[in-house]
Design a protein around this motif. Structure first.
Motif, short mmCIF file in Angstrom:
data_model
loop_
_atom_site.label_atom_id
_atom_site.label_comp_id
_atom_site.label_asym_id
_atom_site.label_seq_id
_atom_site.Cartn_x
_atom_site.Cartn_y
_atom_site.Cartn_z
N MET A 1 0.83 -1.21 0.00
CA MET A 1 0.00 0.00 0.00
C MET A 1 0.86 1.26 0.00
O MET A 1 1.97 1.26 0.51
CB MET A 1 -0.90 0.03 1.24
CG MET A 1 -2.01 -1.01 1.24
SD MET A 1 -3.02 -0.89 2.72
CE MET A 1 -3.67 0.78 2.56
N ILE A 2 0.31 2.31 -0.58
CA ILE A 2 1.00 3.60 -0.62
C ILE A 2 0.29 4.56 0.31
O ILE A 2 -0.94 4.67 0.29
CB ILE A 2 1.03 4.16 -2.05
CG1 ILE A 2 1.85 3.22 -2.95
CG2 ILE A 2 1.61 5.57 -2.07
CD1 ILE A 2 1.80 3.59 -4.40
N LYS A 3 1.04 5.26 1.12
CA LYS A 3 0.49 6.21 2.08
C LYS A 3 0.61 7.63 1.54
O LYS A 3 1.68 8.04 1.08
CB LYS A 3 1.24 6.11 3.42
CG LYS A 3 0.70 7.04 4.50
CD LYS A 3 -0.71 6.66 4.90
CE LYS A 3 -1.19 7.45 6.11
NZ LYS A 3 -2.56 7.10 6.49
N ILE A 4 -0.48 8.37 1.60
CA ILE A 4 -0.47 9.78 1.22
C ILE A 4 -0.46 10.63 2.48
O ILE A 4 -1.26 10.42 3.39
CB ILE A 4 -1.71 10.14 0.37
CG1 ILE A 4 -1.81 9.22 -0.86
CG2 ILE A 4 -1.66 11.61 -0.04
CD1 ILE A 4 -0.61 9.25 -1.78
N SER A 5 0.46 11.58 2.52
CA SER A 5 0.51 12.52 3.64
C SER A 5 0.58 13.94 3.07
O SER A 5 0.90 14.13 1.90
CB SER A 5 1.70 12.25 4.56
OG SER A 5 2.93 12.44 3.90
N ALA A 6 0.25 14.91 3.90
CA ALA A 6 0.17 16.29 3.41
C ALA A 6 0.38 17.27 4.55
O ALA A 6 0.15 16.96 5.72
CB ALA A 6 -1.18 16.54 2.75
N PRO A 14 -11.82 17.21 8.29
CA PRO A 14 -11.49 15.99 9.04
C PRO A 14 -12.18 14.75 8.47
O PRO A 14 -11.61 13.66 8.46
CB PRO A 14 -11.99 16.30 10.45
CG PRO A 14 -11.94 17.79 10.56
CD PRO A 14 -12.29 18.29 9.19
N GLU A 15 -13.40 14.93 7.95
CA GLU A 15 -14.13 13.80 7.38
C GLU A 15 -13.44 13.27 6.12
O GLU A 15 -13.32 12.06 5.92
CB GLU A 15 -15.57 14.23 7.04
CG GLU A 15 -16.44 14.57 8.24
CD GLU A 15 -16.16 15.96 8.80
OE1 GLU A 15 -16.61 16.24 9.93
OE2 GLU A 15 -15.49 16.78 8.13
N LEU A 16 -12.97 14.18 5.27
CA LEU A 16 -12.26 13.77 4.06
C LEU A 16 -10.91 13.15 4.39
O LEU A 16 -10.50 12.15 3.78
CB LEU A 16 -12.07 14.96 3.12
CG LEU A 16 -13.31 15.40 2.33
CD1 LEU A 16 -13.00 16.66 1.54
CD2 LEU A 16 -13.78 14.30 1.39
N VAL A 17 -10.22 13.73 5.35
CA VAL A 17 -8.92 13.20 5.76
C VAL A 17 -9.07 11.76 6.24
O VAL A 17 -8.28 10.88 5.89
CB VAL A 17 -8.29 14.08 6.87
CG1 VAL A 17 -7.10 13.37 7.53
CG2 VAL A 17 -7.86 15.42 6.30
N LYS A 18 -10.12 11.52 7.02
CA LYS A 18 -10.36 10.17 7.53
C LYS A 18 -10.77 9.22 6.39
O LYS A 18 -10.25 8.10 6.29
CB LYS A 18 -11.45 10.21 8.60
CG LYS A 18 -11.75 8.84 9.21
CD LYS A 18 -12.80 8.96 10.31
CE LYS A 18 -13.10 7.58 10.92
NZ LYS A 18 -14.14 7.68 11.98
N ALA A 19 -11.69 9.67 5.56
CA ALA A 19 -12.19 8.81 4.48
C ALA A 19 -11.10 8.43 3.49
O ALA A 19 -11.07 7.32 2.96
CB ALA A 19 -13.34 9.50 3.76
N LEU A 20 -10.17 9.37 3.24
CA LEU A 20 -9.10 9.13 2.28
C LEU A 20 -7.83 8.59 2.93
O LEU A 20 -6.84 8.35 2.24
CB LEU A 20 -8.78 10.45 1.54
CG LEU A 20 -9.91 11.01 0.68
CD1 LEU A 20 -9.58 12.43 0.23
CD2 LEU A 20 -10.19 10.13 -0.52
N ASP A 21 -7.87 8.43 4.25
CA ASP A 21 -6.74 7.88 5.01
C ASP A 21 -5.45 8.68 4.77
O ASP A 21 -4.40 8.13 4.42
CB ASP A 21 -6.52 6.41 4.66
CG ASP A 21 -5.55 5.72 5.60
OD1 ASP A 21 -5.45 6.17 6.76
OD2 ASP A 21 -4.87 4.77 5.18
N ILE A 22 -5.54 9.97 4.98
CA ILE A 22 -4.40 10.87 4.77
C ILE A 22 -3.77 11.23 6.12
O ILE A 22 -4.49 11.49 7.09
CB ILE A 22 -4.86 12.15 4.05
CG1 ILE A 22 -5.40 11.81 2.66
CG2 ILE A 22 -3.73 13.17 3.95
CD1 ILE A 22 -6.25 12.89 2.06
#
Length: 279
Positions: A1-6, A14-22
């Motif tokens: 798996m590849i992890k995206i961070s920003a 926060p909802e998008l961050v959680k849903a997209l696993d960022i």
């Protein structure tokens, strides 16, 4: 798996961050010599209180090399690869610091979004979708670099006090704008912030004209996603903007997000932008 961070400056909810696993790396906020972390122990409402009520100066601070190293060390051992997306290198030294930190790891890639707020957020969002598709990290980075110049980011600012206190607007310009009820449109072009059209009148009226200018009679818009981003605008103002957007364009997804401390510190509470991609 590849992890995206920003960086926290991507301003995804926060909802998008959680849903997209960022994974979000917070920038620093310095208030009177005391250090805070954006979205962790300081929020836009705190910024506005410090500036408007306590007359304090707030400054943003880039994530340093050591902080990035700690994040990359933790993530790189858990994932096949890590792709980190930064605020524009012309706004902060985050990209430079992250690039230095990434040199210690064979599987960490750093991308300069050449943008801020949900302008960067579009790049982060698409990166997460590509990671879900199982694309190779090199291919994701290549596609993101092609996407970066296609993001259209702009904001209309109601009050110039915050830009003035941050040294980005002269006293004369601030007084002139206030007297004439001018609301400047701040645009991100080639990774840098520039002043575009200046609207005149009530904030809501200016926003209607701004949305029309951005969306009407365009043939180059990617209608997959639009962000409406603001620090602390009223629900009525946001609803007006949504209705105006619908008059001129039909996006598959429209997300409302709140700007974090970086945008809030420079632009103040009554700032709003619509951010989208071009084809």
């Amino acid at each position: 798996m590849i992890k995206i961070s920003a960086d926290s400056t991507c301003d995804l909810s926060p909802e998008l961050v959680k849903a997209l696993d960022i994974t979000i790396t917070p920038l620093g906020i310095v208030v009177g010599g005391e250090n805070f972390h954006d979205g962790v122990d300081i929020f836009p409402s705190d910024i506005f209180r410090y500036v408007d009520k306590e007359n304090k100066t707030c400054k943003t601070a880039a994530v340093n090399v050591y902080e990035y190293q700690q994040v990359f060390k933790r993530l790189s051992s858990q994932y096949e690869a890590v792709i980190h997306i930064c605020i524009s290198a012309d706004f902060s030294s985050c990209f430079q610091n992250a690039s230095v930190a990434a040199q210690d790891f064979d599987n960490v890639y750093v991308v300069d979004s050449r943008n801020l707020s949900t302008g960067s957020g579009h790049v982060v969002f698409d990166a997460a979708l590509m990671a879900r598709e199982g694309l190779a990290p090199e291919e994701i980075v290549r596609r993101l670099q092609a996407l970066v110049p296609k993001v259209e980011a702009s904001f209309v600012i109601d009050r110039l006090e915050y830009l003035h206190k941050g040294g980005r607007c002269s006293t004369v310009a601030k007084l002139g704008a206030n007297l004439l009820q001018l609301k400047p449109c701040i645009e991100v072009i080639n990774g840098k912030m520039t002043v575009g059209k200046k609207y005149r009148g009530r904030f809501d009226t200016c926003l209607e004209a701004y949305v029309k200018d951005r969306l009407c009679d365009r043939t180059d818009i990617d209608y997959s996603r639009l962000f409406i981003t603001h620090p602390q605008c009223t629900p009525e103002t946001v609803a007006l903007v949504k209705r105006t957007v619908e008059q001129y364009a039909h996006f598959d997804e429209v997300y409302e997000t709140n700007a974090g401390c970086t945008v809030s510190n420079h632009c103040g509470p009554f700032t709003l932008g619509i951010l989208f991609k071009r084809k």
